[in-house]
Design a protein around this motif. Structure first.
Motif, PDB file in Angstrom:
ATOM      1  N   PHE A  36      46.272  46.583  88.768  1.00 48.90           N
ATOM      2  CA  PHE A  36      45.308  45.546  88.442  1.00 48.90           C
ATOM      3  C   PHE A  36      44.125  45.704  89.398  1.00 48.90           C
ATOM      4  O   PHE A  36      44.244  46.357  90.434  1.00 48.90           O
ATOM      5  CB  PHE A  36      45.922  44.149  88.621  1.00 48.90           C
ATOM      6  CG  PHE A  36      46.751  43.686  87.456  1.00 48.90           C
ATOM      7  CD1 PHE A  36      47.909  44.343  87.098  1.00 48.90           C
ATOM      8  CD2 PHE A  36      46.371  42.577  86.706  1.00 48.90           C
ATOM      9  CE1 PHE A  36      48.682  43.916  86.017  1.00 48.90           C
ATOM     10  CE2 PHE A  36      47.131  42.136  85.638  1.00 48.90           C
ATOM     11  CZ  PHE A  36      48.279  42.808  85.288  1.00 48.90           C
ATOM     12  N   ARG A  44      41.479  38.675  88.801  1.00 47.50           N
ATOM     13  CA  ARG A  44      42.213  39.934  88.717  1.00 47.50           C
ATOM     14  C   ARG A  44      42.438  40.299  87.252  1.00 47.50           C
ATOM     15  O   ARG A  44      42.747  39.421  86.425  1.00 47.50           O
ATOM     16  CB  ARG A  44      43.550  39.789  89.455  1.00 47.50           C
ATOM     17  CG  ARG A  44      44.210  41.109  89.777  1.00 47.50           C
ATOM     18  CD  ARG A  44      45.496  40.926  90.576  1.00 47.50           C
ATOM     19  NE  ARG A  44      45.281  40.312  91.868  1.00 47.50           N
ATOM     20  CZ  ARG A  44      46.210  40.304  92.827  1.00 47.50           C
ATOM     21  NH1 ARG A  44      47.401  40.866  92.605  1.00 47.50           N
ATOM     22  NH2 ARG A  44      45.975  39.719  93.981  1.00 47.50           N
ATOM     23  N   PHE A  46      43.992  43.433  84.360  1.00 51.51           N
ATOM     24  CA  PHE A  46      44.850  44.587  84.118  1.00 51.51           C
ATOM     25  C   PHE A  46      44.003  45.849  84.013  1.00 51.51           C
ATOM     26  O   PHE A  46      42.951  45.866  83.369  1.00 51.51           O
ATOM     27  CB  PHE A  46      45.626  44.370  82.818  1.00 51.51           C
ATOM     28  CG  PHE A  46      46.376  45.578  82.334  1.00 51.51           C
ATOM     29  CD1 PHE A  46      45.863  46.359  81.317  1.00 51.51           C
ATOM     30  CD2 PHE A  46      47.598  45.913  82.891  1.00 51.51           C
ATOM     31  CE1 PHE A  46      46.547  47.465  80.855  1.00 51.51           C
ATOM     32  CE2 PHE A  46      48.296  47.026  82.440  1.00 51.51           C
ATOM     33  CZ  PHE A  46      47.766  47.808  81.420  1.00 51.51           C
ATOM     34  N   GLU A 108      50.070  39.489  84.807  1.00 54.39           N
ATOM     35  CA  GLU A 108      50.140  39.537  86.267  1.00 54.39           C
ATOM     36  C   GLU A 108      51.384  38.834  86.791  1.00 54.39           C
ATOM     37  O   GLU A 108      52.044  39.327  87.725  1.00 54.39           O
ATOM     38  CB  GLU A 108      48.885  38.885  86.844  1.00 54.39           C
ATOM     39  CG  GLU A 108      48.771  38.962  88.349  1.00 54.39           C
ATOM     40  CD  GLU A 108      47.482  38.316  88.838  1.00 54.39           C
ATOM     41  OE1 GLU A 108      46.641  37.935  88.003  1.00 54.39           O
ATOM     42  OE2 GLU A 108      47.323  38.215  90.069  1.00 54.39           O
ATOM     43  N   TYR A 111      54.985  40.636  87.272  1.00 49.49           N
ATOM     44  CA  TYR A 111      55.290  41.614  88.317  1.00 49.49           C
ATOM     45  C   TYR A 111      56.083  40.941  89.436  1.00 49.49           C
ATOM     46  O   TYR A 111      55.795  39.823  89.834  1.00 49.49           O
ATOM     47  CB  TYR A 111      53.996  42.216  88.869  1.00 49.49           C
ATOM     48  CG  TYR A 111      53.361  43.175  87.902  1.00 49.49           C
ATOM     49  CD1 TYR A 111      52.671  42.720  86.786  1.00 49.49           C
ATOM     50  CD2 TYR A 111      53.453  44.554  88.098  1.00 49.49           C
ATOM     51  CE1 TYR A 111      52.107  43.599  85.883  1.00 49.49           C
ATOM     52  CE2 TYR A 111      52.874  45.444  87.206  1.00 49.49           C
ATOM     53  CZ  TYR A 111      52.204  44.958  86.100  1.00 49.49           C
ATOM     54  OH  TYR A 111      51.646  45.839  85.213  1.00 49.49           O
ATOM     55  N   TRP A 114      53.972  43.261  94.786  1.00 44.09           N
ATOM     56  CA  TRP A 114      52.578  43.721  94.828  1.00 44.09           C
ATOM     57  C   TRP A 114      52.288  44.429  96.131  1.00 44.09           C
ATOM     58  O   TRP A 114      52.838  44.066  97.185  1.00 44.09           O
ATOM     59  CB  TRP A 114      51.625  42.533  94.699  1.00 44.09           C
ATOM     60  CG  TRP A 114      51.596  41.925  93.343  1.00 44.09           C
ATOM     61  CD1 TRP A 114      52.261  40.807  92.920  1.00 44.09           C
ATOM     62  CD2 TRP A 114      50.866  42.403  92.205  1.00 44.09           C
ATOM     63  NE1 TRP A 114      51.989  40.570  91.595  1.00 44.09           N
ATOM     64  CE2 TRP A 114      51.122  41.532  91.130  1.00 44.09           C
ATOM     65  CE3 TRP A 114      50.016  43.494  91.994  1.00 44.09           C
ATOM     66  CZ2 TRP A 114      50.571  41.710  89.859  1.00 44.09           C
ATOM     67  CZ3 TRP A 114      49.460  43.658  90.739  1.00 44.09           C
ATOM     68  CH2 TRP A 114      49.734  42.784  89.687  1.00 44.09           C
TER      69      TRP A 114
END
Length: 124
Positions: A36, A44, A46, A108, A111, A114
């Protein structure tokens, strides 16, 4: 799982950079991983995703044909090769991974882990 992103930097428009994302554990996981980015003053978004099992990939329309995502399971590493960079690609780039089943690489919140982000600056 801890993810370490690297490879960002400053580049002129038309140039290339390769981002890397390394997992601290045995693997990146068995589901999917992705990139991202967050441009200055924006949310943010993709960029690209890859299945860690099949290698299937997906790209945002704005980067399709210019960026290539790949992974090396033996090295626990995911890459993002970025070519023909334009100023609009300027952003902090984040890598993420999902280890649980199902989910969507476009989302987002899906996930599990990160990386810390790496800054890419493209000058015109």
């Amino acid at each position: 799982v801890q993810l370490q992103a690297s490879g960002g930097g400053w580049v002129q428009a038309g140039g290339s950079l390769r981002l890397s994302c390394v997992a601290s554990t045995r693997t990146l996981g068995n589901n999917f991983a992705g990139w991202f980015r967050q441009p200055p003053g924006k949310e943010r978004e993709f960029v690209s995703g890859i299945s860690l099992r099949s290698g299937a990939t997906s790209y945002a329309g704005s980067v399709k044909g210019r960026f290539t995502i790949s992974r090396d399971n033996a090295k626990k590493t995911m890459y993002l090769q970025m070519n023909s960079l334009i100023p609009e690609d300027t952003a902090i780039y984040y890598c993420g991974a999902r280890v649980r089943t199902s989910g969507s690489w476009y989302v987002e919140d899906d996930y599990d882990y990160w990386g810390q982000g790496t800054l890419v600056t493209v000058s015109s």
